[in-house]
Design an enzyme around this catalytic site. Structure first.
Site, PDB file in Angstrom:
ATOM      1  N   SER A   1       5.332  -4.364  -1.873  1.00 23.37           N
ATOM      2  CA  SER A   1       5.370  -2.900  -1.798  1.00 23.37           C
ATOM      3  C   SER A   1       5.743  -2.369  -3.172  1.00 23.37           C
ATOM      4  O   SER A   1       6.216  -3.121  -4.024  1.00 23.37           O
ATOM      5  CB  SER A   1       6.414  -2.440  -0.778  1.00 23.37           C
ATOM      6  OG  SER A   1       7.706  -2.506  -1.345  1.00 23.37           O
ATOM      7  N   ASP A   2       5.552  -1.093  -3.412  1.00 24.16           N
ATOM      8  CA  ASP A   2       6.149  -0.535  -4.618  1.00 24.16           C
ATOM      9  C   ASP A   2       7.619  -0.260  -4.282  1.00 24.16           C
ATOM     10  O   ASP A   2       8.049  -0.325  -3.127  1.00 24.16           O
ATOM     11  CB  ASP A   2       5.415   0.713  -5.110  1.00 24.16           C
ATOM     12  CG  ASP A   2       5.668   0.937  -6.610  1.00 24.16           C
ATOM     13  OD1 ASP A   2       6.638   0.355  -7.153  1.00 24.16           O
ATOM     14  OD2 ASP A   2       4.926   1.699  -7.250  1.00 24.16           O
ATOM     15  N   TRP A   3       8.367   0.053  -5.299  1.00 22.55           N
ATOM     16  CA  TRP A   3       9.830   0.204  -5.170  1.00 22.55           C
ATOM     17  C   TRP A   3      10.173   1.218  -4.060  1.00 22.55           C
ATOM     18  O   TRP A   3       9.920   2.424  -4.213  1.00 22.55           O
ATOM     19  CB  TRP A   3      10.383   0.674  -6.501  1.00 22.55           C
ATOM     20  CG  TRP A   3      11.852   0.902  -6.570  1.00 22.55           C
ATOM     21  CD1 TRP A   3      12.569   1.853  -5.888  1.00 22.55           C
ATOM     22  CD2 TRP A   3      12.797   0.186  -7.361  1.00 22.55           C
ATOM     23  NE1 TRP A   3      13.889   1.785  -6.225  1.00 22.55           N
ATOM     24  CE2 TRP A   3      14.057   0.765  -7.133  1.00 22.55           C
ATOM     25  CE3 TRP A   3      12.706  -0.883  -8.259  1.00 22.55           C
ATOM     26  CZ2 TRP A   3      15.224   0.308  -7.760  1.00 22.55           C
ATOM     27  CZ3 TRP A   3      13.855  -1.327  -8.887  1.00 22.55           C
ATOM     28  CH2 TRP A   3      15.096  -0.736  -8.631  1.00 22.55           C
ATOM     29  N   GLY A   4      10.710   0.701  -2.975  1.00 19.98           N
ATOM     30  CA  GLY A   4      11.157   1.590  -1.897  1.00 19.98           C
ATOM     31  C   GLY A   4      10.037   2.235  -1.110  1.00 19.98           C
ATOM     32  O   GLY A   4      10.290   3.102  -0.263  1.00 19.98           O
TER      33      GLY A   4
END
Ligand code: NOJ
Length: 746
Positions: free
Chosen positions: A287-290
């Site tokens: 995933s991307d950050w968060g």
């Protein structure tokens, strides 16, 4: 014909189908066998741990969620990967924690090595301006070698998002506006990072990001919604990702944006139907950050647990700093809200990469301090950075052949806020927060010039200053000089993630400073150092010479000096159109004709045009000058009609008619004149960068096949349609020098 998005139930069946198919490969594939043997020993909690990625405390590249137990969690086998960990010593220390876990499964260390590790290379958009795939691959290769020697297993690069809106700060991280060029660059970067393949001690995993369509954020505002037709998605935005798959990219990263109402992270159409099913992708998706937990803010998930459910269903394998998988997936399995097969599939994909990297043989194999010392900042790495930096510079203007300057010039004034700046040369995504030496323009000039030349300097103003109080001093300095070199542009943190700007004019009073200096009557060379296309119309009209140097990295000053004094003849070409005004954005060359094209810029009545500006950009895609001149002549097509299974050979003569040896990028564009769906007025389909000595000429050939003529028809089927094609060859998208037409027959 690709599959359409599937309804939820059908989709779950189809994805467990592909999960099942994967399980079956275990019998013959030795790595799969090892993965299966290990998985047989793992508890559900340990499996979910593999899907969990935290950042180190050393660096946050996103909003930080405090977590004081992360190191204990590593020892408990609840973490599969860490990001923002680097250096042989630090990676070893953290890997030792993982070795205290029950099954001793090594961690993966990921980092944003976007344009170099210790030696910083030009920002990716600048490198794209080189149109030199070998140079781009070399840059990624050096970055790969240095990172691997510093214990890093995985870079979050290349960013292969097509970007047509220079307000979006992340344009600096991509390859610009064009799908064809962007796809070739995507491949070159993947090849560079992964070298001869995972398992080699100088190879790291690449990560194609951000899947997908992140570059089309509405209004150029970072993280914003994307709303686009399927045609646009498939035609323009997906091909560079497919190219990355074809080049063997080990991993993918999904993206922050929602696409047509569905966040990319929870988007099964993107991650399962397209990536893992249609493209049969065997790597894993982080995933991307968060971005998993952010699906709550999107209004797509009810809470973090729901977000975890939606993300794993959609095919997001690893949770980067979302703190969603670890606390929720066990319960979701127990409640039968998700099938454990989904978790097994994600774990398999991740463990496979750990085996391929050789981490089960030796978890510390990349964490060797003596190798690190030898490889980092090696002379050959800096040499490569200088070469790539030279190639990234674009000559926009050179009235009366002011450039190259003579090395025996008596007095040169360096004026402007970036003249002595080294910090800004590093660009936004530099991880060189320790020890890198960045050469400023001023230092580069000092290195280049002997005692016979006196260098004067005046800052004139700060990058964002609104005050003109130091202009007088700058003007006085300019008056003493034979020639003035002005260094203007953006600070390194004005383009990049979360650095969208609504006003992309040269910041502050810098253009006023150029006016004041130009008024002295001295010859003025303007160097624009920036992370995006900027607007500087007055300068474009009035300065004598302009070089667009972007942010060039460690060897910036040396490379600029090489170009200024003719030790390197600039050959860069813009990978993105430069608007005249923000109101034109998005402006890109591969536009459609419309039913009322603005054929004549003066006659705009009832035309697709602006009352107050031409449609054309200030500088077009593909534009860039040389100190030499190149003549294009003698276009030949070996046939005027071709059938679907034939190829067409195109050739022409390219001659260097100038005084300097140098390179020209010959660009081939095509237009399908009338088709079942409207087609762009031109599309780049091939190019060649050719070196010629003065007076030398070469025959340049291109081959046109069916693939170059194909597009998605009304039913979204890929293919070429019979009819007329226009063929254009030039040195820029707006400077076509040779043209002809041919016909595709059934
Ligand atoms: C967010 C960015 O969008 C992504 O490109 C980057 O790799 C991660 N942060 C990790 O730093």
């Amino acid at each position: 014909m690709r599959k359409k998005a599937l309804p939820a139930l059908l989709f779950i069946l189809s994805c467990s189908g592909s999960v099942f198919a994967q399980q079956n490969t275990g019998a013959t594939d030795p790595i799969a066998q090892k993965v299966e043997a290990l998985m047989a020993k793992m508890t559900l909690e340990e499996k979910i741990g593999q899907l969990n990625q935290y950042t180190s405390d050393r660096l946050a590249t996103g909003p930080l969620t405090p977590n004081s137990s992360k190191y204990q969690e590593i020892k408990d086998g609840k973490v599969g990967s860490m990001l923002n960990v680097k250096g042989a010593k630090e990676t070893r220390m953290i890997q030792e924690m993982a070795m205290q876990s029950r099954l001793k499964i090594p961690l993966l260390f990921g980092l944003d090595v976007i344009h170099g590790y210790r030696v910083t290379f030009p920002i990716p958009l600048a490198e794209a301006a080189s149109w030199d795939l070998n140079a781009i691959e070399l840059s990624a290769r050096v970055a790969g070698k240095e990172s691997a020697a510093a214990g890093v297993h995985w870079t979050f690069a290349p960013m292969v998002d097509i970007a047509r809106d220079p307000r979006w700060g992340r344009v600096m991280e991509g390859a610009g506006e064009d799908t064809y060029l962007g796809s070739l660059i995507a491949k070159a970067r993947v090849r560079g990072f992964q070298g001869k393949g995972l398992g080699n001690l100088d190879a790291i995993m690449a990560c194609a990001k951000h899947f997908a369509a992140y570059g089309a954020a509405i209004a150029g505002r970072d993280y914003n919604t994307v709303d686009m037709s399927d045609r646009q998605l498939w035609e323009t935005y997906l091909p560079p990702f497919k190219a990355a798959v074809d080049a063997g990219a080990a991993t993918f990263m999904n993206s922050f944006n929602d696409l047509n109402g569905i966040p990319a992270t929870g988007n099964a159409y993107l991650q399962r139907d397209i990536l893992k099913d249609k493209w049969n992708y065997q790597g894993f998706v982080v995933s991307d950050w968060g971005s998993i937990s952010e699906m709550v803010a999107h209004g797509f998930a009810k809470d973090n647990k729901d977000a975890a459910r939606l993300a794993i269903l959609a095919g997001s394998d690893m949770d980067m700093e979302g703190h969603a998988y670890l606390p929720n997936l066990v319960q979701l399995v127990q409640e039968k809200k998700i099938d454990v097969a989904l978790i097994n599939d994600a774990v398999r994909r991740i463990l496979r990469k750990k085996f391929e990297l050789g981490l089960f043989d030796d978890p510390y194999r990349f964490s060797n301090e003596s190798r690190e010392k030898k490889v980092l900042n090696a002379a050959e790495n800096r040499k490569a950075a200088r070469e790539v930096a030279e190639k990234s510079i674009v000559l926009l203007k050179n009235d009366n052949q002011l450039l190259p300057l003579s090395k025996s010039t008596k007095k040169i004034a360096v004026i402007g806020p970036l003249g002595k700046s080294s910090a800004d040369m590093k660009g936004f995504w530099s991880v060189t927060w320790d020890n890198d030496h960045l050469v400023s323009l001023y230092e580069g000039l000092q290195n280049k010039l002997g005692k016979q030349t006196e260098l004067l300097y005046s800052e004139g103003c700060g990058i964002k200053d609104t005050s003109r109080q130091h202009f007088a001093e700058a003007v006085a300095t300019a008056k003493q000089a034979d020639v003035v070199i002005m260094a203007v542009g953006e600070a390194f943190d004005m383009s990049g993630e979360a650095k969208s700007r609504s006003n992309i004019h040269l910041p502050g009073v810098q253009e006023e400073l150029i006016k004041a200096v130009q008024a002295t009557g001295k010859p003025v060379v303007v160097l624009v150092m920036a992370g995006r296309p900027l607007i500087f119309n007055w300068t474009a009209d009035n300065a004598n010479a302009i070089l667009y140097t972007w942010w060039l990295g460690s060897e910036a000053g040396n490379a600029m000096a090489d170009v200024l004094f003719g030790d390197y003849n600039p050959a860069g070409k813009l990978p993105m159109s430069f608007p005249r005004a923000e109101g034109q954005i998005p402006v890109f060359y591969a536009s459609k004709s419309t039913g009322r094209p603005a054929l004549d810029e003066k006659n705009t009545n009832y035309r697709s045009a602006y009352l107050d500006l031409p449609n054309s950009p200030r500088y077009a895609f593909g534009y860039g000058l040389s100190y030499s001149n190149f003549d294009f002549s003698d276009l030949k097509l070996n046939k005027s009609k071709l059938s679907q299974n034939e190829t067409l050979q195109v050739s022409f003569t390219l001659k260097n008619t100038g005084k300097y040896a140098g390179e020209e990028v010959a660009q081939l564009y095509l237009q399908d004149v009338a088709a079942s769906v409207t087609r762009p007025v031109k599309e780049l389909k091939d190019f060649q960068k050719v070196f010629l000595k003065p007076g030398e000429s070469k025959t340049i050939s291109f081959t046109i096949d069916k693939e170059k003529l194909s597009f998605y028809d009304q039913k979204m089927t890929w293919g070429a349609e019979a009819g007329e094609f226009k063929l254009m060859i030039g040195n820029s998208s707006d400077h076509i020098l040779l043209q002809d037409k041919f016909e595709l027959v059934d």
